[in-house]
Design a protein around this motif. Structure first.
Motif, mmCIF file in Angstrom:
data_model
loop_
_atom_site.group_PDB
_atom_site.id
_atom_site.type_symbol
_atom_site.label_atom_id
_atom_site.label_comp_id
_atom_site.label_asym_id
_atom_site.label_seq_id
_atom_site.Cartn_x
_atom_site.Cartn_y
_atom_site.Cartn_z
ATOM 1 N N ALA A 264 -3.115 -0.713 2.419
ATOM 2 C CA ALA A 264 -3.245 -0.621 3.881
ATOM 3 C C ALA A 264 -2.469 -1.722 4.586
ATOM 4 C CB ALA A 264 -4.722 -0.693 4.271
ATOM 5 N N GLU A 265 -2.417 -2.904 3.978
ATOM 6 C CA GLU A 265 -1.711 -4.034 4.596
ATOM 7 C C GLU A 265 -0.230 -3.726 4.729
ATOM 8 O OE1 GLU A 265 -0.779 -8.769 3.738
ATOM 9 O OE2 GLU A 265 -2.456 -7.781 2.724
ATOM 10 N N HIS A 266 0.357 -3.172 3.671
ATOM 11 C CA HIS A 266 1.778 -2.821 3.705
ATOM 12 C C HIS A 266 2.043 -1.689 4.688
ATOM 13 C CE1 HIS A 266 3.162 -4.658 -0.391
ATOM 14 N NE2 HIS A 266 2.829 -5.560 0.521
ATOM 15 N N VAL A 267 1.127 -0.739 4.774
ATOM 16 C CA VAL A 267 1.294 0.378 5.692
ATOM 17 C C VAL A 267 1.411 -0.129 7.117
ATOM 18 C CG1 VAL A 267 0.166 2.388 6.721
ATOM 19 C CG2 VAL A 267 0.146 2.086 4.236
ATOM 20 N N GLU A 268 0.523 -1.040 7.497
ATOM 21 C CA GLU A 268 0.549 -1.587 8.857
ATOM 22 C C GLU A 268 1.806 -2.417 9.094
ATOM 23 O OE1 GLU A 268 -2.138 -4.417 11.847
ATOM 24 O OE2 GLU A 268 -2.898 -3.878 9.855
ATOM 25 N N GLU A 269 2.150 -3.262 8.127
ATOM 26 C CA GLU A 269 3.318 -4.133 8.268
ATOM 27 C C GLU A 269 4.606 -3.320 8.373
ATOM 28 O OE1 GLU A 269 5.771 -7.503 5.655
ATOM 29 O OE2 GLU A 269 3.805 -6.765 4.973
#
Length: 243
Positions: free
Chosen positions: A53-58
């Motif tokens: 999820a962190e990479h998706v947002e970034e």
């Protein structure tokens, strides 16, 4: 025996061909970077799916910013094309220049909450009204103000002056305390896509078309746009509109 010699001066034709080729090359170059970035991050998102999820947002944030950069570039290209085609019309109305400048300064400060310089407006001692196109005059001034903030040094001051020009016109100047512009660069400063500091311009979201558009808008009013610069001491951009 008679001989007929026909000579054609193709200097201007060659110049226009070069301008066209440079323009196509510059547009391609400006679009290449955001397209490559968007493609790369989109491909990574597809590969990872929703596992991180962190990479998706970034990555989604990067894609959005690059898409906005492309949108601004395309809008500037369309605006420049409209101006150069001679189809731009002016909605002339009576403008309160002091109010216009104050409102523009407030808007630019909101867009640049972490600006390295502060803006000081030296108000004239009298009201100054001018017959001009509101959108055009606002666009010219805000472009110069944005540039001044972007190229200022930490703790610097951007000084705005307004004065009467002739009987009915106005003159506005924007002075920064940045690094200035090398003398050899000054003749090209209003060219499309020309940047003195390419890295900083792209970092701040510049398209390299702002000054070219501003110059056309000034000329549509029958005015002039000028620059003075002193390396190490800053630059002064000023536009005079005859009214």
């Amino acid at each position: 025996m008679s001989v007929l010699i026909v000579m054609n001066d193709i200097t201007e034709t060659r110049r226009l061909e070069k301008v066209r080729k440079d323009f196509v090359a510059n547009v391609s170059h400006e679009l290449k970077t955001p397209v490559a970035t968007i493609s790369g991050f989109a491909e990574t998102l597809l590969a990872e799916g929703s596992e991180n999820a962190e990479h998706v947002e970034e990555f989604s944030t990067v894609i959005f910013k690059e898409a906005q950069r492309m949108k601004k570039l395309i809008n500037d290209l369309l605006e420049l094309s409209r101006l150069e085609s001679g189809k731009a019309s002016l909605n002339i109305q009576l403008l309160d220049m002091i109010s216009l400048i104050k409102e523009s300064i407030a808007l630019v400060e909101m867009r640049n909450p972490i600006a390295k310089a502060r803006i000081v407006f030296n108000e004239p001692g009298e009201e100054l009204w001018f017959n001009g196109d509101l959108d055009s005059v606002t666009h010219i001034f805000e472009n110069l103000l944005d540039n001044a903030l972007n190229y200022s040094n930490d703790g610097g001051v951007v000084t705005v002056n307004l004065e009467r020009y002739g009987k009915k016109g106005v003159r506005v100047s924007v002075r920064d305390e940045g690094e200035g512009i090398p003398e050899a660069e000054l003749p090209r400063i209003f060219e499309r896509f020309y940047r003195v500091d390419k890295a900083r311009s792209r970092k701040t979201g510049g398209t390299g078309l702002g000054l070219a558009i501003a110059k056309h808008l000034v000329e549509n009013h029958g005015g002039t746009l000028e620059v003075e610069s002193y390396p190490g001491k800053g630059s002064i951009f000023s536009f005079a509109l005859p009214g």
